[in-house]
Structure formats: C-alpha cells, structure tokens
Write an enzyme that holds these catalytic residues in place. Structure first.
Site, PDB file in Angstrom:
ATOM      1  N   HIS A  87       0.650  -1.186  -0.487  1.00  0.00           N
ATOM      2  CA  HIS A  87      -0.249  -0.297   0.274  1.00  0.00           C
ATOM      3  C   HIS A  87       0.873   1.393   0.030  1.00  0.00           C
ATOM      4  CE1 HIS A  87      -3.918   2.066   0.090  1.00  0.00           C
ATOM      5  NE2 HIS A  87      -3.754   1.672   1.454  1.00  0.00           N
ATOM      6  N   ASP A 110      -1.970   2.728  -4.139  1.00  0.00           N
ATOM      7  CA  ASP A 110      -3.277   2.992  -4.407  1.00  0.00           C
ATOM      8  C   ASP A 110      -4.975   1.825  -3.843  1.00  0.00           C
ATOM      9  OD1 ASP A 110      -2.520   4.918  -2.732  1.00  0.00           O
ATOM     10  OD2 ASP A 110      -2.753   6.251  -4.632  1.00  0.00           O
TER      11      ASP A 110
END
Length: 494
Positions: free
Chosen positions: A465, A469
């Site tokens: 992450h 995204d």
C-alpha cells in the site's frame, strides 16, 4: 620476525570486512604470493596474498567481521624454510633427517610413485552467490571409505536459496570430514579423496589395533582401520593436533540431524531453506504495508475452452493446456493496464519495471520456491506451460538454481492445488503484488436474473500500500477477472 596481515582499505564508504574463507591453515608454511584469505565487504570480494614467505598464524577466524586495518594474521619469516616437526614422537635414528614415509619393504625406502596416485584432493563447499556465506551438508551420496569415480555425485548441499550436488573431481577413496546436517562456511573442506586408493574396509587378517606410540615405529599396514587416519604428511602435523569432526555412522549418535523424542514432543533442527523462508516472510510483513483485496472469477469459459482444444493442443505442443498459463497471461495484461503494480520501492526511490518476469510459487517437500518465468509477454501459452513443467521437475529433484529464483516483478501462488478456499498471500519482496488463486468450487450465482451453479474461484491480491493505492489494486484484480472470464479476448490481448 613476524609480518602482520591486515585488512586493506577498499573504498571510502567501506569500514569493515568479513573474513570469508582462509585458504591456508593455521601453522602452515606459505610462500610469497600465496593466496591466504578471501575478504568480503558489502560491495566486493577480494583475495589477500602473502607479502613474505614463512609460517602463518591465524588470529581472526572465518565468519568474523572486522574493521579495516585489523591484523587478522601474522607470518613468521624466521620459520621460513625450517623443517616441520615429525608427526611420530620417536623417529628412527637412521632417518632422523627424512620426513615420515611409509616403508613398503625393509630393504629400500622408495618415494611415492610419480603418477597421481596417492595424492589427496580436498572437497570444498563452492561459492553459490555473493549473498550466500554458508551451506548445509544435506545428504552424503556415498559412505565414508567408499571408492568413488570421477564425476560421481558425492553430496547434496543446501543453501538458503538452492540445493546443489557436488561431484568427485577424481577417482579414489572418499574420506568424509563433515557429517550430514552440519552448516559450514563457503570454502570449508567437507571431505577428501585419496586418488587411486581403493575401499578402506579392513581385511579379515589385519593386525589388531596398537597404541599410537608403537604404531608410529611400525611399517603402516596397506589398509588402516577406519577410525585411524593415514600417516600424516609433514605439513599437516600441526593440524593433526587439533580436534577434527568425528565421523559417526550410527544415526542414533547424530542428535543435530536426527529428530529427538523428548517425552511428548519431538525436536529436530530447522533446515536452512525453512529458516530462510521464515526470515523472508517476517521481513516482508515488517518492511511493507501489506493489504489484500478480494474478488471471484467464473471459470466456466476457461474450462469450456480447455476442454474443446485440449487434444489438439497436446498433439501440437506436447503439453497440456492448464489454468496457470491463463492466469500468467492475465497478470501480464493487468500489469500493462495498471503499471503501478509493476513497480517496487528502493529506499526513497520508485523503480518502474518495463518487463514481465512472473514468479510462480511451487511447493516441495523441503519448502516453497518461486522460480521466475521470463518475458511472459513474449511467450505463448504452450511455452509458459512447458516452463512451469520444467521448473516443477527441477524443484522436485532439488535442481533449482539461484538464477531461476531472481528478478521477478510479480508472483502467483496457487493455494487451490491443496484445496484452499480463501487466503491472504504474503508479498515476495521487493515486489509490490502477489495474486492468490484458490480452489474451484461449484456455487450458486446470479446470472441474468437467474440462479445458476457455476465453477467459481476466489482471487486475492495482496499489494504494498506504500506504492499501490486501493483504486489501482481493485482495478488490477478486476482486470484479471475480466481476462479469465473472457479467455478468447485474453488470447487476442484485448
């Protein structure tokens, strides 16, 4: 007079070095220019040669990390050219100035034949890559004292990445120095081959064992007993004083390699591969922000396509059309459409990959390995299937090489092979994504307002992450779903 052997400077940013391998033993005579030791820094490896002739005194053992300029050994120049001490405590008067040589007949003391017979060859652990410093002696293929032929497999060595087999460089008798289960440094002597010698099994009429003092005065028998070493060479006298590995045939006397029952539990040593896997997985979770997103794919179209072309596919290519080639191609297409997933973080920089080398996780008895399929965007379905078959065979036989595991940009793990319904796969650093496939299960789904039973597979995408995204991750997984549910468009790269 003693000359110091120091760790030399290797660059402004390098402050320490690792003493990787000593090529000479403590107390051994060395000549000027002889390679003494291999030093490793975080950037390069280099060998250090002797500046003078003399006797070597090692002060820092293998595996130690020391600062630049540290004295790691000394060379006693005053001892250069002096005779080594006799290995026998009471040398005979008439041969006091001669080195200890086995006498074959009392009338004459003939030197060793000029042929290669009788010489000893060290079997050493070979280098296996810059990051690999140790190896595990996994399995000896021959027993101590066996006669071996040139090219014959002697031992299987395991590192934290690959397994390799070591072959005999010459024919002769094998003397095992390091038993199975031991972890040793690269360059360690694990066995010796006496060239031209036969099996060391004692003859029935062999004389009984005699004390060491008396045996040194007697002519050596043609074949010594297993627990006694042959008459040492002059240069190895100092080494003989040091304890060596004990060679034991009985498994019960190997607590380090054999599972040991302790009441209600059994304890056994972790393999190098399992230790590396454990460290790798923990590091992955500690160094990346791992998040997983899920979806499911209807496998009806892929299964129907495979069934309709399977016979012709096998006839033309010699391999079956499996599910994995579809998923590899789907991953390639998704990586092209969502390039953020085809990247990785290196410090404060982002590396964007413009190639499509996909790792495929393969389970073996010793643990999980992830060989890499190269240039999957340029390969056909048949070529991908053949690569997978080849890697599976190499993994099963322990023939996977270090280069087979390097350079992947994305990984696919098929837990469905073992019946897994759903899982959250862990990243394979420094990659930013891994796809988890699962078992195909007949489930009721809504199709055009009707409930139908369809073969469904849950898909899981774990991603870093920090770089990817949520929107990109979901888009990536949906792209894979679309490719699998429309395999004809996938084959046309649409």
């Amino acid at each position: 007079m003693a000359t110091e052997v120091k760790v030399p400077a290797a660059g402004e940013s390098i402050t320490s070095a690792n003493v990787a391998t000593w090529h000479k033993k403590d107390g051994e005579s060395v000549a000027k220019g002889d390679v003494l030791v291999t030093l490793e820094t975080d950037k390069v490896s280099n060998e250090l040669a002797a500046d003078v002739a003399g006797v070597l005194k090692i002060m820092v053992e293998e595996g130690e990390e020391v600062a630049i300029g540290t004295v790691i050994a000394e060379i006693d120049e005053s001892a250069a050219g002096s005779a080594e001490p006799e290995p026998g405590p009471e040398p005979q008067t008439e041969s006091a100035s001669e080195p200890a040589i086995e006498e074959q007949a009392p009338a004459e003391s003939a030197p060793a034949p000029a042929t290669g017979e009788g010489k000893t060859i060290d079997v050493k652990v070979p280098a296996a890559g810059e990051s690999i410093t140790t190896a595990n002696v996994a399995a000896w293929r021959r027993k101590d004292g066996d006669s071996v032929s040139k090219g014959e497999a002697l031992v299987t060595l395991e590192t934290d990445k690959v397994s390799t087999e070591l072959e005999a460089e010459e024919s002769g008798r094998l003397e095992i120095v390091v038993p199975e289960g031991e972890e040793v440094s690269i360059g360690t002597v694990i066995a010796r081959i006496t060239v031209g010698a036969g099996s060391s099994k004692p003859a029935p009429e062999s004389a009984p064992a005699v004390p060491a003092k008396e045996s040194s005065k007697q002519a050596a028998p043609a074949t010594p007993e297993k627990e006694k070493a042959p008459a040492p060479k002059p240069e190895s006298a100092a080494a003989e004083a040091k304890p060596d590995f004990k060679i034991v045939d009985a498994p019960a006397e190997r607590p380090d390699t054999t599972p040991v029952a302790e009441g209600r539990v059994t304890r056994r040593k972790m393999s190098m591969l399992r230790r590396k896997i454990a460290t790798h997985l923990v590091n992955a979770q500690q160094t990346a922000a791992i998040l997983t997103t899920f979806n499911e794919a209807d496998m009806s179209s892929v299964m129907k396509l495979r069934k309709s072309v399977q016979e012709d596919f096998i006839a033309k290519h010699g391999v079956k059309l499996g599910f994995m080639s579809f998923f590899v191609k789907a991953v390639v297409q998704a990586l092209k459409d969502v390039p953020q997933v085809n990247g990785m973080i290196d410090g404060n920089e982002i590396i964007e990959n413009h190639f499509y080398d996909v790792g495929v996780a393969i389970g073996t008895e010793k643990g999980l390995v992830v060989p890499v399929l190269r240039d999957c965007d340029q390969k056909s379905f048949a070529e991908i299937e053949q690569d997978i078959i080849d890697y599976a065979g190499k993994a099963r036989d322990g023939k996977i090489q270090l280069e087979d595991l390097q350079g992947g940009v994305f990984t696919i793990s098929n837990g469905g092979t073992y019946g897994s319904l759903l899982s959250t796969p862990i990243l394979n650093p420094p990659q930013s994504g891994i796809l988890g496939m699962h078992t195909i299960q007949q489930r009721p789904v809504a199709v055009d307002g009707k409930v139908e039973i369809r073969p469904m597979m849950y898909l899981a995408l774990s991603y870093d992450h920090r770089l990817v995204d949520g929107k990109e991750a979901v888009t990536f997984l949906i792209r894979i779903k679309d490719c699998i549910e429309n395999p004809t468009r996938l084959m046309l790269e649409m």
